[in-house]
Write a protein that holds these residues in place. Structure first.
Motif, short mmCIF file in Angstrom:
data_model
loop_
_atom_site.label_atom_id
_atom_site.label_comp_id
_atom_site.label_asym_id
_atom_site.label_seq_id
_atom_site.Cartn_x
_atom_site.Cartn_y
_atom_site.Cartn_z
N ARG A 107 0.86 -1.18 0.00
CA ARG A 107 0.00 0.00 0.00
C ARG A 107 0.90 1.23 0.00
O ARG A 107 1.41 1.66 1.04
N PHE A 134 -4.95 5.53 -0.59
CA PHE A 134 -6.05 5.15 -1.49
C PHE A 134 -5.64 4.17 -2.57
O PHE A 134 -6.44 3.85 -3.45
N LEU A 161 -5.88 -2.20 -6.17
CA LEU A 161 -6.95 -1.92 -5.24
C LEU A 161 -7.08 -0.41 -5.04
O LEU A 161 -6.09 0.27 -4.72
N MET A 221 -8.66 2.06 -2.57
CA MET A 221 -9.14 1.94 -1.19
C MET A 221 -9.57 3.30 -0.64
O MET A 221 -8.97 4.33 -0.96
N GLN A 242 -12.36 0.19 5.81
CA GLN A 242 -11.86 0.68 4.53
C GLN A 242 -12.48 -0.11 3.37
O GLN A 242 -11.98 -1.18 3.01
N PHE A 260 -13.16 -1.03 -0.58
CA PHE A 260 -12.28 -0.91 -1.74
C PHE A 260 -12.87 -1.61 -2.94
O PHE A 260 -13.78 -2.44 -2.82
N LEU A 277 -11.51 -3.59 -6.72
CA LEU A 277 -10.32 -4.25 -7.24
C LEU A 277 -10.52 -4.67 -8.69
O LEU A 277 -11.64 -4.94 -9.13
N LEU A 296 -13.98 -5.15 1.73
CA LEU A 296 -14.00 -4.34 2.94
C LEU A 296 -12.88 -4.82 3.85
O LEU A 296 -12.82 -6.00 4.21
N ARG A 297 -11.99 -3.90 4.17
CA ARG A 297 -10.88 -4.22 5.07
C ARG A 297 -11.09 -3.51 6.40
O ARG A 297 -11.40 -2.32 6.44
N ASP A 316 -9.92 -8.97 6.01
CA ASP A 316 -10.24 -8.55 4.65
C ASP A 316 -11.30 -9.48 4.08
O ASP A 316 -11.07 -10.69 3.98
N ARG A 351 -13.85 -10.02 0.70
CA ARG A 351 -14.05 -9.54 -0.67
C ARG A 351 -14.88 -10.53 -1.48
O ARG A 351 -14.88 -11.73 -1.21
#
Length: 234
Positions: free
Chosen positions: A91, A95, A137, A139, A146, A148, A150, A186-187, A197, A199
């Motif tokens: 990361r 974002f 991603l 975010m 958080q 996001f 993908l 969603l993290r 995490d 997804r």
């Protein structure tokens, strides 16, 4: 005279008790009562705003499992199965993150292509998939929760351990193919270093040669998956 001396002694004793009580009520050297209200802060003193933590940046690792199935004409021919995966991501900004991952799945095949599975064609899973993917991603730069989106690109290796018997609607074979994943997630930062995490993603398959069907493949003949992972930031 003795009576006067007694009265003077009593008055002196009462006066001494009153003075002692007054000294106990006032802090030494202040002359102010102990419950006096503290002076108010100056009106021009700047107000302190609560500090907001930024999302954890840097390298992170995730591992977990979930469910995977197929859509379109592949849906009645491949039963929903178990999927698993592991990812290493970076990361760089609050974002934006890049992620390199491995994922695989095991599924059973439906011999007759009906909506009701007829059981395994052999011992163990009939279709084994192993793949890798590179994801981007986007975010939300929030502290704890958080969301996001993908997308990216991936490649699969399908291994068919048991094929459908003659007369089935679909013939399966080993194959290598690519796909484009699109999904939401969603993290949640459990702690500064530990995260959960979740997804869901849909994989648009480049081709479905691992499953030869009578109909022409289209974009709806894809794969969906839901994955829950845990990991940490380093």
């Amino acid at each position: 005279m003795k009576a006067f001396m007694r009265i003077a002694g009593c008055v002196a004793a009462v006066w001494g008790c009153a003075v002692g009580a007054q000294e106990d009520y006032r802090p030494a050297g202040t002359g102010q009562p102990t419950d006096a209200v503290a002076p108010a802060a100056p009106a021009d003193e700047p107000r302190r705003e609560p500090r907001v933590e930024e999302p954890s940046l840097g390298l992170y690792v995730l591992i977990g499992g979930g469910v995977e199935g197929y859509a379109g004409q592949l849906s009645p021919r491949v039963d929903t199965g178990f999927t698993y995966g592991a990812s290493v991501g970076y990361r760089a900004m609050p974002f934006l993150a890049l992620e390199l991952g491995y994922n695989g799945s095991i599924n059973n095949l439906d011999a007759n292509g009906s909506l009701v599975a007829k059981g395994d064609l052999g011992s163990g899973p009939d279709l084994v998939r192993n793949g890798g993917q590179l994801l981007v991603l986007g975010m939300a730069p929030l502290e704890r929760v958080q969301p996001f989106v993908l997308t990216g690109i991936g490649f699969d290796r399908y291994t068919v351990r048991h094929d459908a018997p003659p007369g089935g609607k679909t013939h399966f074979r080993d194959d290598t193919a690519g796909y484009i994943p699109v999904g939401l997630g969603l993290r949640v930062q459990i702690t500064r270093r530990l995260a959960a995490d979740a997804r869901v993603a849909y994989h648009f398959l480049f081709d479905q040669d691992f499953a030869s069907t009578s109909a022409t493949p289209n974009a709806l003949d894809g794969r969906y998956m839901g994955l829950l992972q845990f990991g940490g930031t380093y």
